[in-house]
Design an enzyme around this catalytic site. Structure first.
Site, PDB file in Angstrom:
ATOM      1  N   CYS A  34     -49.277  10.257 -38.852  1.00 20.04           N
ATOM      2  CA  CYS A  34     -47.756   9.898 -39.762  1.00 20.04           C
ATOM      3  C   CYS A  34     -47.971  10.718 -41.164  1.00 20.04           C
ATOM      4  O   CYS A  34     -49.012  10.647 -41.617  1.00 20.04           O
ATOM      5  CB  CYS A  34     -47.982   8.446 -40.396  1.00 20.04           C
ATOM      6  SG  CYS A  34     -46.473   8.253 -41.520  1.00 20.04           S
TER       7      CYS A  34
ATOM      8  N   GLY B 293     -37.645  14.708 -30.465  1.00 15.93           N
ATOM      9  CA  GLY B 293     -36.399  15.190 -30.150  1.00 15.93           C
ATOM     10  C   GLY B 293     -35.730  15.033 -28.833  1.00 15.93           C
ATOM     11  O   GLY B 293     -34.893  15.612 -28.311  1.00 15.93           O
TER      12      GLY B 293
HETATM   13  C1  LIG Z   1     -37.877   5.635 -38.989  1.00 16.15           C
HETATM   14  C2  LIG Z   1     -39.090   6.133 -38.027  1.00 16.15           C
HETATM   15  C3  LIG Z   1     -40.073   5.426 -37.945  1.00 16.15           C
HETATM   16  C4  LIG Z   1     -41.508   5.895 -37.638  1.00 16.15           C
HETATM   17  N1  LIG Z   1     -42.701   5.160 -37.471  1.00 16.15           N
HETATM   18  C5  LIG Z   1     -43.707   5.651 -37.003  1.00 16.15           C
HETATM   19  C6  LIG Z   1     -44.901   4.789 -36.913  1.00 16.15           C
HETATM   20  O1  LIG Z   1     -44.998   3.762 -37.489  1.00 16.15           O
HETATM   21  N2  LIG Z   1     -45.681   5.266 -36.128  1.00 16.15           N
HETATM   22  C7  LIG Z   1     -45.835   6.430 -35.463  1.00 16.15           C
HETATM   23  O2  LIG Z   1     -46.847   6.720 -34.768  1.00 16.15           O
HETATM   24  N3  LIG Z   1     -44.697   7.381 -35.467  1.00 16.15           N
HETATM   25  C8  LIG Z   1     -43.366   6.649 -36.103  1.00 16.15           C
HETATM   26  N4  LIG Z   1     -42.517   7.622 -36.054  1.00 16.15           N
HETATM   27  C9  LIG Z   1     -42.528   8.948 -35.318  1.00 16.15           C
HETATM   28  C10 LIG Z   1     -41.835   8.695 -33.838  1.00 16.15           C
HETATM   29  O3  LIG Z   1     -42.628   7.808 -33.179  1.00 16.15           O
HETATM   30  C11 LIG Z   1     -42.051  10.047 -33.301  1.00 16.15           C
HETATM   31  O4  LIG Z   1     -43.199  10.660 -32.945  1.00 16.15           O
HETATM   32  C12 LIG Z   1     -40.813  11.175 -33.960  1.00 16.15           C
HETATM   33  O5  LIG Z   1     -39.846  10.499 -34.417  1.00 16.15           O
HETATM   34  C13 LIG Z   1     -40.429  12.050 -33.037  1.00 16.15           C
HETATM   35  O6  LIG Z   1     -39.801  11.738 -31.950  1.00 16.15           O
HETATM   36  P1  LIG Z   1     -38.196  11.643 -32.076  1.00 16.15           P
HETATM   37  O7  LIG Z   1     -37.783  12.924 -32.417  1.00 16.15           O
HETATM   38  O8  LIG Z   1     -37.811  11.238 -30.799  1.00 16.15           O
HETATM   39  O9  LIG Z   1     -37.867  10.573 -32.992  1.00 16.15           O
HETATM   40  C14 LIG Z   1     -41.266   7.248 -36.719  1.00 16.15           C
HETATM   41  C15 LIG Z   1     -40.382   7.837 -36.821  1.00 16.15           C
HETATM   42  C16 LIG Z   1     -39.027   7.421 -37.273  1.00 16.15           C
HETATM   43  C17 LIG Z   1     -37.834   8.176 -37.175  1.00 16.15           C
END
Ligand SMILES: Cc1cc2nc3c(=O)[nH]c(=O)nc-3n(C[C@H](O)[C@H](O)[C@H](O)COP(=O)(O)O)c2cc1C
Ligand SMILES: Cc1cc2nc3c(=O)[nH]c(=O)nc-3n(C[C@H](O)[C@H](O)[C@H](O)COP(=O)(O)OP(=O)(O)OC[C@H]3O[C@@H](n4cnc5c(N)ncnc54)[C@H](O)[C@@H]3O)c2cc1C
Ligand SMILES: Cc1cc2nc3c(=O)[nH]c(=O)nc-3n(C[C@H](O)[C@H](O)[C@H](O)COP(=O)(O)OP(=O)(O)OC[C@H]3O[C@@H](n4cnc5c(N)ncnc54)[C@H](O)[C@@H]3O)c2cc1C
Ligand SMILES: Cc1cc2nc3c(=O)[nH]c(=O)nc-3n(C[C@H](O)[C@H](O)[C@H](O)COP(=O)(O)O)c2cc1C
Ligand code: FES
Ligand code: FES
Lengths: 270, 302, 302, 270
Positions: free
Chosen positions: C127, C241
């Site tokens: 994170c 993504g």
């Molecule tokens: C609003 C939000 C909250 C997130 N919270 C966490 C989290 O608590 N723990 C974690 O490992 N990743 C967290 N992520 C990351 C996502 O799990 C993911 O790795 C990242 O958004 C990339 O994938 P995506 O492009 O499909 O969103 C968060 C992402 C977003 C957008």
């Protein structure tokens, strides 16, 4: 508005047409490329080999496009060797287009330079009187004669094949045949695409007679969309500002007909 | 009163805030002239190596969602050829980008430009897709310090270090460049990335891995500029995904003294420079700023 | 013959290839049920800490060009509360995401889940916007090994390490997780990023710096999956993504055994899971694949 | 199609209207928000303070929108204290909308819950016979009576203010007044927005009489667009699946009227 793609999309080669012993036409389905303007090109990806700029050939059937390829170096040969069912990637269309003038027009092409000219012929106005001059070394290198007559069936037109060895049509360089013709015929515009030395002569001839002239140029292309600069000539990017340029601009060019850039960007003589 | 768009980046002064980024249309003097006439504050050359490089086979540059992916492979005509080409230049502020593996190469290249009008040198410490140069140099802070200090010792013009996201902390690379005597930092280069065509199951770029540029990387680039400007006392040039005057100002507020524009040329053509100039001038009028420097780093006050 | 969409990620078996990523709609059992019914192969919980966390003030999540910027601040109800909530669960494969600073915290949290049906633990080593946890842990490979091996020693379920782009080489973090005994790697988390509002000159997020997610980061994430799968012999879960079946396959071809979907839920809603399942099934039919595993890493053959 | 923005855009507060000693309306120009559907909301950024979900208030002038804010905790008070000329950020509109039924309809609101109901009134069909019940503690907390009459000028309608202390209009809780009214009037639909306990009673009443009912709910919101989950209630996301829900769904909800989630996501009792 034309829809322009910057990412390659895979197309299946549906048909392969032998034009000469070294030239083949590859037909694909692509609604986007089927209707490009004359002079526009696509970047054609031969997966695992290279991506080359290619003019888009006219295909009568709706939604179809084609590339007419001369077997030269490694990449064009790899493309030439593809079979029906094989995959290529395409992105585009890119570049500007010929301006079609009224009246008597001449299209002067050599080899695969005929591809954009035939598309121009397809866009000809009903009132255009069209002369196509196609240059090649010898009889077995002549192609697109039928295609040209077919495309221009509703126009007043003549298709003149010129061979350097006189084995077919008029004997001599296409530029010499044009010069002779221009003594008797008053052309309103001349369009040319082919080897740069040929185009250079055509442009000189037209300029000297005050005839409107446009040439579609080739340069080393990587992006095709005005980012990398590899296609630059003087201050223009051939992919983005061209490929079509006017006689006036070309008359002032330091590079046209003389130099082009190698892959490293170094200027080399033609 | 028309706002003054000139910028100072440490010892470098430019009439307008947005430069052409390295590698974009960057190999011909005539093109530089044209881009300068169209509103760029300076042009940065394609990164030059000691000898000419051919680069990789195509596909080298393709568009993707959010920007472009490229692995051109640093094709360039080489420093000697390029120096010869720009010798006649008087008017256009040219920043010469250099790429290499060791100090000696950089020294050799800088010497080629002795009789040229060079506004600054930008050392490419961050190209993500060519071995032994670029990021592989930037990821080695000790080497960075050595290269920068050698270039400083031979160059008459200011020296900029261009950083990107590599395998070490880029802030350490910045520190290493500062230690070597760099006059400014450009941030950032493209981010190492890849696209795979689902139909053929192949990497799209011939080099497989390349660099991501364009709007997609803007928020990352803004963050880097903000971090560098917050941590170190060195002028920063912002780069990454700028395609409008708003984008340019975002970098200025983050702490950039000037910006570079790359991929946007592929979307908005070279008009992008005058659009940025006009937009910033209007903003300054509306908000009552008279000089660019009044706006640098304003976001840091929150 | 209908293609088999089930996947194996080392010791983890799921009926469908796309999971809900951590932090997305991830705090309620009823919601997990709904998302599972809608086609997800598993749900990953919001990252849980030892105690409940409130997170940052809004704005915590905003859309930007190419995706989203977020700095939620890891608000979560805490591991004990969450464990209580999922105790009755029998059907839904839940991957419990954990975040903390030291081994003891992780051990404490894992113990909360002793009577729960946990498919796997995912350790958030990535994170990018909360101090002392996430990336700050991931950037310390020795600590990563310690945490992973402690969790392995107390957990009955498999353990996944989730990595992202930090200030050390993320491949070293992967190596450290492998050394600690990790069963799989999820790559990647959001990328540290920032947006500044030009009118107010303020960082948009209340925390100023946050993480970039969505289509913008996909090419970077694909690259990371490709690099990990090429370098190490450990199953990889691709994330970043993904919003279509093509995107999911791009990760599979890069070497991922399964994928996670986050931001796309904000664009395509939870229908995205069945869209991905259907798209992949059609692709498999067309190309003649019968099992997902036949497609994993196919891009590496070029 | 409605254009939905996910990035805050800055707007200048053009006018501030005092509604009661603790409620103010802030007018901005925003073509996008001016025409939202009844029930939809925006995320309102008070720079440096917070971002809060807010229903969009009807403003007669074209292209204008407004927020009507009750001063409560730190954030709403910061918004309440803004002046004309100050900047706020807005993104949206988000969420679904009320379904407007034919015939006799009742709108039952408390406090700023009236905001989406007045927009619903604006969308009322000419044939709707509209009863608005507005609840408040006492006379100086009554607002929007004129606005309601104004919006409904072309409809058969009545506006009934209810005060708990009887200092104005009908005496008693708005729910009691509704119950009395429903004994004699056969409503075709009831719509409610306000404190959840109030809405819960309204929904129970309507369900018990078999009247179609919808309520617009509030929950802790961060993203507003169905990503973060902070607004979840049972299996729905109030920001995305709502904010408007039917009586049938609400009758089966374990959480409606009983619990809501704190910032950490822990369920708390109302
Ligand atoms: C609003 C939000 C909250 C997130 N919270 C966490 C989290 O608590 N723990 C974690 O490992 N990743 C967290 N992520 C990351 C996502 O799990 C993911 O790795 C990242 O958004 C990339 O994938 P995506 O492009 O499909 O969103 C968060 C992402 C977003 C957008
Ligand atoms: C706008 C335009 C339209 C064209 N239309 C046609 C057409 O319709 N039919 C046709 O047969 N040819 C066309 N060409 C030429 C074609 O793109 C190739 O340049 C030609 O086929 C030579 O390839 P080769 O096999 O010799 O390449 P190789 O021998 O493989 O070339 C050596 C290297 O040079 C590179 N290279 C050479 N020329 C180019 C170029 N122009 N752009 C990018 N890389 C290049 C290759 O990448 C390769 O790395 C066109 C060129 C341009 C610019
Ligand atoms: C769909 C919807 C529409 C609304 N419309 C209106 C309206 O038109 N007028 C009006 O006055 N109020 C409206 N509200 C309520 C408003 O959003 C605030 O919840 C309310 O103003 C209380 O804020 P506060 O000052 O007490 O916050 P604080 O006391 O500052 O709250 C403490 C913390 O809780 C958070 N918080 C509390 N409630 C919420 C919430 N719902 N979403 C996000 N964070 C929250 C704050 O971020 C803060 O960190 C609406 C709420 C929702 C969900
Ligand atoms: C096709 C292309 C070639 C590039 N070549 C170079 C280069 O030679 N040297 C360099 O320092 N950066 C190079 N870059 C990086 C850009 O200068 C710039 O840092 C990056 O593209 C991010 O900016 P943008 O998003 O505005 O394009 C190149 C980028 C592209 C797209
Ligand atoms: S091919 Fe890249 S600019 Fe023309
Ligand atoms: S507020 Fe984020 S899901 Fe509803």
């Amino acid at each position: 508005m034309q829809s322009v793609s910057k990412t390659p999309s895979i197309r299946i080669i549906e048909k392969v047409i032998d034009e000469t012993p070294t030239v083949r036409t590859f037909v694909i389905s692509d609604a986007n490329l089927a209707d490009v303007l004359p002079g526009q090109f696509a970047m054609v990806w031969i997966p695992g080999v290279n991506e080359l700029p290619m003019s888009v050939m006219v295909i009568p059937e709706k939604g179809k496009a084609a590339f007419t390829v001369r077997k030269r170096g490694v990449s064009s040969t790899a493309l030439y060797d593809l079979k029906a069912g094989d995959q290529i990637g395409v992105r585009g269309p890119y570049g500007n287009a010929f301006d079609i003038k009224d009246g008597k027009i001449a299209l002067v092409g050599g080899g695969t330079g005929l591809v954009p000219l035939l598309r121009l012929a397809k866009f000809a106005k009903p009132t255009n009187d069209v002369t196509i001059l196609m240059g090649s070394k010898s009889k077995d290198e002549v192609f697109f004669e039928d295609a040209a007559n077919q495309i221009l069936q509703n126009n007043k037109h003549q298709v003149i094949a010129c061979t350097e060895d006189g084995s077919y049509g008029e004997k001599g360089f296409v530029t010499d045949v044009l010069a002779k013709l221009a003594q008797t015929t008053k052309f309103d515009a001349i369009y040319t695409c082919g080897p740069e030395i040929m185009m250079h002569k055509v442009v000189q001839l037209a300029n000297s007679k005050g005839i409107f002239v446009q040439a579609s140029l080739e340069r080393m292309m990587k992006c095709g969309i005005g980012i990398c600069g590899s296609c630059c000539m003087d201050e223009v990017m051939v992919c983005h500002d061209g490929t079509v340029f006017d006689g006036e601009f070309l008359a002032n060019s330091k590079e046209f007909g003389h130099t082009h850039r190698a892959k490293s960007g170094i200027l080399e003589n033609y | 009163m028309t706002p003054d768009l000139s910028v100072s980046i440490g010892p470098i002064s430019l009439g307008r805030p947005a430069m052409l980024a390295s590698g974009i249309l960057g190999i011909s003097m005539e093109v530089f002239n044209r881009i300068y006439r169209n509103g760029a504050g300076a042009v940065v050359s394609k990164s030059l190596s000691k000898e000419p490089w051919e680069g990789y086979a195509n596909p080298t540059i393709v568009g993707i969602k959010g920007g472009y992916l490229n692995a051109v492979g640093l094709s360039n005509p080489g420093a000697p050829y390029f120096a010869e080409m720009i010798k006649p230049n008087k008017d256009v502020p040219i920043i010469v980008s250099l790429v290499g593996s060791i100090e000696d190469e950089f020294e050799f290249m800088v010497k080629q430009f002795e009789n040229c009008n060079v506004t600054a040198y930008e050392l490419n410490l961050s190209c993500p897709h060519v071995e032994k140069v670029g990021l592989e140099v930037g990821d080695d802070p000790k080497l960075v310090t050595k290269i920068v200090s050698r270039v400083k010792s031979v160059a008459k013009a200011p020296v900029i270090g261009k950083v990107g996201l590599g395998t070490t902390n880029y802030l350490d690379t910045v520190k290493a460049a500062i230690d070597g005597g760099a006059d400014a930092i450009t941030a950032i280069n493209t981010i190492r990335a890849m696209g795979i065509d689902v139909e053929t199951q192949r990497p799209i770029l011939s080099h497989k891995i390349g660099g991501l540029s364009g709007p997609a990387i803007k928020p990352v680039a803004v963050r880097c500029v903000y971090e560098i400007a917050s941590k170190y006392d060195i002028p920063v040039i912002g780069c990454g995904g700028i395609s409008s005057w708003e984008d340019a100002l975002e970098f200025i507020f983050a702490g950039a003294s000037a910006v570079q524009v790359g991929s946007a040329v592929g979307d908005r053509w070279i008009d992008v420079f005058s659009e940025i100039n006009d937009g910033i001038a209007n903003y300054m009028k509306k908000k009552g700023y008279s000089k660019m420097s009044e706006m640098v780093g304003l976001a840091k006050r929150f």
